[in-house]
Scaffold this motif. Structure first.
Motif, PDB file in Angstrom:
ATOM      1  N   ILE A   4       0.892  -1.139  -0.049  1.00 18.87           N
ATOM      2  CA  ILE A   4      -0.125   0.000   0.131  1.00 18.87           C
ATOM      3  C   ILE A   4       0.956   1.266   0.097  1.00 18.87           C
ATOM      4  CG2 ILE A   4      -1.792   1.306   1.307  1.00 18.87           C
ATOM      5  CD1 ILE A   4      -2.461  -1.503   2.727  1.00 18.87           C
ATOM      6  N   LYS A   5       0.510   2.172  -0.779  1.00 17.86           N
ATOM      7  CA  LYS A   5       1.546   3.447  -0.741  1.00 17.86           C
ATOM      8  C   LYS A   5       0.651   4.520   0.165  1.00 17.86           C
ATOM      9  CE  LYS A   5       4.710   2.724  -4.085  1.00 17.86           C
ATOM     10  NZ  LYS A   5       5.772   3.035  -4.115  1.00 17.86           N
ATOM     11  N   GLU A   6       1.349   4.904   0.875  1.00 23.22           N
ATOM     12  CA  GLU A   6       0.949   6.037   1.933  1.00 23.22           C
ATOM     13  C   GLU A   6       1.483   7.103   1.475  1.00 23.22           C
ATOM     14  OE1 GLU A   6       1.358   5.147   6.024  1.00 23.22           O
ATOM     15  OE2 GLU A   6       1.431   2.923   5.629  1.00 23.22           O
ATOM     16  N   VAL A   7       0.568   8.163   1.310  1.00 19.92           N
ATOM     17  CA  VAL A   7       0.942   9.648   1.034  1.00 19.92           C
ATOM     18  C   VAL A   7       0.349  10.380   2.098  1.00 19.92           C
ATOM     19  CG1 VAL A   7       0.449  11.612  -0.549  1.00 19.92           C
ATOM     20  CG2 VAL A   7       0.412   9.285  -1.628  1.00 19.92           C
ATOM     21  N   ARG A 164      -4.196   1.408  12.877  1.00 14.81           N
ATOM     22  CA  ARG A 164      -5.465   0.909  12.321  1.00 14.81           C
ATOM     23  C   ARG A 164      -5.948   1.118  11.419  1.00 14.81           C
ATOM     24  NH1 ARG A 164      -9.491  -1.074  16.211  1.00 14.81           N
ATOM     25  NH2 ARG A 164      -7.671  -1.419  17.541  1.00 14.81           N
ATOM     26  N   ALA A 165      -5.475   2.204  10.649  1.00 14.92           N
ATOM     27  CA  ALA A 165      -5.969   2.392   9.246  1.00 14.92           C
ATOM     28  C   ALA A 165      -5.192   1.602   8.388  1.00 14.92           C
ATOM     29  CB  ALA A 165      -5.403   3.961   8.858  1.00 14.92           C
ATOM     30  N   ARG A 166      -3.854   1.154   8.791  1.00 17.63           N
ATOM     31  CA  ARG A 166      -3.251   0.364   7.790  1.00 17.63           C
ATOM     32  C   ARG A 166      -3.887  -1.092   7.910  1.00 17.63           C
ATOM     33  NH1 ARG A 166       2.009   2.687  10.415  1.00 17.63           N
ATOM     34  NH2 ARG A 166       2.560   4.224   8.858  1.00 17.63           N
ATOM     35  N   GLU A 167      -4.304  -1.580   8.985  1.00 15.85           N
ATOM     36  CA  GLU A 167      -4.849  -2.864   9.323  1.00 15.85           C
ATOM     37  C   GLU A 167      -6.200  -3.077   8.394  1.00 15.85           C
ATOM     38  OE1 GLU A 167      -5.046  -3.571  13.622  1.00 15.85           O
ATOM     39  OE2 GLU A 167      -7.006  -4.297  13.042  1.00 15.85           O
ATOM     40  N   ILE A 168      -6.986  -1.894   8.358  1.00 13.08           N
ATOM     41  CA  ILE A 168      -8.229  -1.670   7.483  1.00 13.08           C
ATOM     42  C   ILE A 168      -7.740  -1.765   6.176  1.00 13.08           C
ATOM     43  CG2 ILE A 168     -10.119  -0.341   6.980  1.00 13.08           C
ATOM     44  CD1 ILE A 168     -10.180   0.460   9.947  1.00 13.08           C
ATOM     45  N   ALA A 169      -6.803  -1.254   5.709  1.00 15.80           N
ATOM     46  CA  ALA A 169      -6.285  -1.014   4.396  1.00 15.80           C
ATOM     47  C   ALA A 169      -6.068  -1.959   3.947  1.00 15.80           C
ATOM     48  CB  ALA A 169      -5.446   0.075   4.293  1.00 15.80           C
ATOM     49  N   ARG A 170      -5.326  -3.106   4.609  1.00 13.88           N
ATOM     50  CA  ARG A 170      -4.891  -4.384   4.395  1.00 13.88           C
ATOM     51  C   ARG A 170      -6.132  -5.245   4.052  1.00 13.88           C
ATOM     52  NH1 ARG A 170      -0.409  -3.601   7.570  1.00 13.88           N
ATOM     53  NH2 ARG A 170      -1.455  -4.094   9.658  1.00 13.88           N
ATOM     54  N   GLU A 171      -7.202  -5.182   5.084  1.00 18.94           N
ATOM     55  CA  GLU A 171      -8.437  -6.122   4.900  1.00 18.94           C
ATOM     56  C   GLU A 171      -9.277  -5.607   3.591  1.00 18.94           C
ATOM     57  OE1 GLU A 171      -9.100  -6.136   9.606  1.00 18.94           O
ATOM     58  OE2 GLU A 171     -10.524  -5.091   8.451  1.00 18.94           O
ATOM     59  N   VAL A 176      -3.835   2.986  -2.189  1.00 23.37           N
ATOM     60  CA  VAL A 176      -3.354   4.283  -1.631  1.00 23.37           C
ATOM     61  C   VAL A 176      -3.986   4.578  -0.428  1.00 23.37           C
ATOM     62  CG1 VAL A 176      -2.656   6.614  -2.371  1.00 23.37           C
ATOM     63  CG2 VAL A 176      -2.856   4.700  -4.146  1.00 23.37           C
ATOM     64  N   LEU A 177      -3.086   4.860   0.535  1.00 21.34           N
ATOM     65  CA  LEU A 177      -3.701   5.800   1.677  1.00 21.34           C
ATOM     66  C   LEU A 177      -3.386   7.258   1.376  1.00 21.34           C
ATOM     67  CD1 LEU A 177      -2.708   3.586   4.698  1.00 21.34           C
ATOM     68  CD2 LEU A 177      -5.085   4.111   3.751  1.00 21.34           C
ATOM     69  N   VAL A 178      -4.338   8.100   1.506  1.00 23.64           N
ATOM     70  CA  VAL A 178      -3.821   9.678   1.577  1.00 23.64           C
ATOM     71  C   VAL A 178      -4.550   9.897   3.101  1.00 23.64           C
ATOM     72  CG1 VAL A 178      -4.850  11.743   0.750  1.00 23.64           C
ATOM     73  CG2 VAL A 178      -4.912   9.947  -0.855  1.00 23.64           C
ATOM     74  N   VAL A 179      -3.369  10.432   3.796  1.00 26.43           N
ATOM     75  CA  VAL A 179      -3.332  10.839   5.036  1.00 26.43           C
ATOM     76  C   VAL A 179      -3.420  12.319   5.235  1.00 26.43           C
ATOM     77  CG1 VAL A 179      -2.489  10.519   7.325  1.00 26.43           C
ATOM     78  CG2 VAL A 179      -2.244   8.545   5.634  1.00 26.43           C
ATOM     79  N   ASP A 180      -4.556  12.889   6.034  1.00 24.06           N
ATOM     80  CA  ASP A 180      -4.417  14.448   6.245  1.00 24.06           C
ATOM     81  C   ASP A 180      -3.662  14.332   7.421  1.00 24.06           C
ATOM     82  OD1 ASP A 180      -4.951  16.934   6.476  1.00 24.06           O
ATOM     83  OD2 ASP A 180      -7.081  16.911   6.993  1.00 24.06           O
ATOM     84  N   GLY A 181      -2.417  14.853   7.685  1.00 25.27           N
ATOM     85  CA  GLY A 181      -1.703  14.815   8.935  1.00 25.27           C
ATOM     86  C   GLY A 181      -1.861  15.684   9.899  1.00 25.27           C
ATOM     87  N   SER A 182      -1.202  15.834  10.920  1.00 24.51           N
ATOM     88  CA  SER A 182      -1.208  16.768  11.944  1.00 24.51           C
ATOM     89  C   SER A 182      -0.748  18.179  11.467  1.00 24.51           C
ATOM     90  CB  SER A 182      -0.791  16.568  13.352  1.00 24.51           C
ATOM     91  OG  SER A 182      -1.524  15.375  13.475  1.00 24.51           O
ATOM     92  N   PRO A 183      -1.341  19.484  11.665  1.00 25.56           N
ATOM     93  CA  PRO A 183      -0.598  20.462  11.426  1.00 25.56           C
ATOM     94  C   PRO A 183       0.760  20.781  12.505  1.00 25.56           C
ATOM     95  CG  PRO A 183      -2.607  21.174  12.436  1.00 25.56           C
ATOM     96  CD  PRO A 183      -2.442  19.602  12.411  1.00 25.56           C
ATOM     97  N   GLY A 184       1.445  21.640  12.087  1.00 26.09           N
ATOM     98  CA  GLY A 184       2.582  22.330  13.045  1.00 26.09           C
ATOM     99  C   GLY A 184       3.651  21.334  13.053  1.00 26.09           C
ATOM    100  N   ILE A 185       4.648  21.382  14.034  1.00 20.75           N
ATOM    101  CA  ILE A 185       5.765  20.636  14.140  1.00 20.75           C
ATOM    102  C   ILE A 185       6.068  19.702  15.155  1.00 20.75           C
ATOM    103  CG2 ILE A 185       7.096  21.574  12.322  1.00 20.75           C
ATOM    104  CD1 ILE A 185       7.937  23.093  14.992  1.00 20.75           C
ATOM    105  N   SER A 186       4.969  19.521  15.953  1.00 19.26           N
ATOM    106  CA  SER A 186       5.206  18.552  17.320  1.00 19.26           C
ATOM    107  C   SER A 186       5.283  17.303  17.119  1.00 19.26           C
ATOM    108  CB  SER A 186       3.862  18.990  18.128  1.00 19.26           C
ATOM    109  OG  SER A 186       2.751  18.493  17.588  1.00 19.26           O
ATOM    110  N   CYS A 187       5.218  16.422  18.266  1.00 18.28           N
ATOM    111  CA  CYS A 187       5.288  15.094  17.950  1.00 18.28           C
ATOM    112  C   CYS A 187       4.152  14.309  17.030  1.00 18.28           C
ATOM    113  CB  CYS A 187       5.390  14.413  19.297  1.00 18.28           C
ATOM    114  SG  CYS A 187       4.010  14.461  20.196  1.00 18.28           S
TER     115      CYS A 187
END
Ligand code: SF4
Ligand code: SF4
Length: 301
Positions: A4-7, A164-171, A176-187
Motif C-alpha cells: 500500500i502506498k501512503e501519501v 489501525r488505518a493500515r490494518e483496515i487498508a490491508r483488509e 493508496v492511503l491519503v493521510v491528512d496529517g497533523s499541522p504544526g511541528i510537534s510530535c
C-alpha cells in the motif's frame, strides 16, 4: 501482494490548505480507478469529512488511552498534598473539605498519586475518543477520529490511528492511503510522517507558513520519505521566488502552485473537494498538475 502506498499531507501551520489538498488527492485517486482510503489524523480538528462527507458509518472503535485520577474518600485523610501538587488545579475541595478530581482538567500525570501518603489516589483508564471507519458520498472509504471534550492529540494517538488505518487498508485491499496529517511541528507530525512513502508539504506564501513547512520537510528527510512541496494561495508575492532555492537545500521539489481561487471557498461551503465541485477552476487545474507530479514522485502507477 502489492504494498500500500501512503501519501501524507502536512503543513507547518494550520490553515495552509492541507485538508483541501488531501481531500482533492483522495478524490482524484478514486476518479482514476485506484482503491483509495482517506485518513484523517488531524484529530484535534478533524475536518476531512466536511469535504468528503460520510454516507454511512461502517465501524466504530473506542479509544481508551487516557488516565484520570480518582480519590478514595474512605482512605483520604485530607492532608491536601494532592491539591497543592496538581499542576492543573484539577483536585477540587468543597465546603465540607471533601476532595474530588475534575476530570476535564485532569491530565493524568499521576503526581497526586505519588504524593498521597495513604495511597488514596488511583488512576483509572478513561475514554479518549472514537475512531470511525465510514464510506464517503463518493463511494470510497474514510477513516477519521473524534476526541472526547477536554482530550487532545498525542504522538501515541496518531500512531495508533495510523496503525489501525493500515490494518483496515490491508483488509480492504486498498492501493493508496491519503493521510491528512497533523499541522504544526510537534510530535504528532512526526507520528503522521513516520512510515510514509511520500510527504506532500502544503504552505501558503507567508513567512510563517513557509518556515513551518520547511521544518516539516526536515522531519520528512529524517524518515527518508520523498517530499513534494505545494505552494497554495499563490499570488506571485516576492517571497515565492525564494521557495525553489530553499527547496533544493531541503531535498524537496515544488510539485504544484495553486492560485488563490474563490472556487475553493465555494467548494468548502458545498462540502466537496474543489476538483469535484469546480473541476475547470484554476485551483483544480493546478491541483491536478500537483497530483500527476506526486504520483511520479511516489511511484504510483
Ligand atoms: S493526575 Fe495529575 S492532573 Fe490529574 S489530578 Fe492528579 S496531579 Fe492533577
Ligand atoms: S494526598 Fe491523599 S490523603 Fe492527602 S488529600 Fe489528597 S487524596 Fe487525601
Amino acid at each position: 501482494m502489492v504494498p500500500i502506498k501512503e501519501v501524507v499531507v502536512v503543513s507547518g501551520k494550520g490553515g495552509s490548505g492541507k485538508t483541501v489538498f488531501a481531500a482533492s488527492l483522495a478524490y482524484l485517486f478514486h476518479q482514476e480507478g485506484f482503491k483509495v482510503m482517506a485518513v484523517d489524523v488531524d484529530v484535534d480538528t478533524p475536518t476531512l469529512h466536511f469535504m468528503l462527507p460520510i454516507r454511512r458509518g461502517l465501524k466504530r472503535y473506542e479509544i481508551y488511552m487516557s488516565r484520570k485520577a480518582v480519590i478514595d474518600a474512605n482512605k483520604c485523610i485530607k492532608c491536601m498534598r494532592c491539591v497543592e501538587t496538581c499542576p492543573y488545579e484539577a483536585v477540587v475541595v468543597d465546603l465540607t473539605k471533601s476532595l474530588d478530581v475534575e476530570s476535564l482538567y485532569c491530565e493524568g500525570c499521576g503526581a497526586c498519586m505519588h504524593v498521597c501518603p495513604v495511597s488514596a489516589v488511583s488512576m483509572r483508564e478513561s475514554k479518549t475518543g472514537s475512531m470511525i471507519f465510514a464510506e464517503t458520498e463518493f463511494g470510497f472509504p474514510i477513516f477519521t477520529a473524534q476526541l472526547e471534550i477536554g482530550e487532545h492529540s498525542t504522538g501515541q494517538l496518531v500512531h495508533e490511528l495510523r496503525e489501525r488505518a493500515r490494518e483496515i487498508a490491508r483488509e480492504q485491499n486498498i492501493d493508496v492511503l491519503v493521510v491528512d496529517g497533523s499541522p504544526g511541528i510537534s510530535c504528532t507530525i512526526i507520528a503522521s510522517i513516520a512510515g510514509a512513502d511520500y510527504v506532500a508539504l502544503v504552505s501558503e506564501p507567508t513567512p510563517q507558513s513557509l518556515r513551518g513547512a520547511f521544518r516539516a520537510a526536515r522531519v520528512a528527510q529524517q524518515f527518508r520519505a520523498y517530499a513534494g512541496f505545494i505552494l497554495n494561495k499563490s499570488m506571485g508575492y516576492p517571497v515565492e521566488n525564494e521557495v525553489e532555492k530553499l527547496l533544493s537545500i531541503m531535498n524537496a521539489r515544488l510539485i504544484g502552485k495553486i492560485p488563490y481561487d474563490y472556487a475553493v471557498i465555494e467548494s468548502l461551503t458545498m462540502l466537496k473537494p474543489v476538483v469535484a465541485y469546480r473541476p475547470d477552476s484554476a485551483a483544480s487545474r493546478a491541483i491536478r498538475i500537483a497530483y500527476e507530479n506526486l504520483k511520479i514522485g511516489a511511484g504510483i502507477r
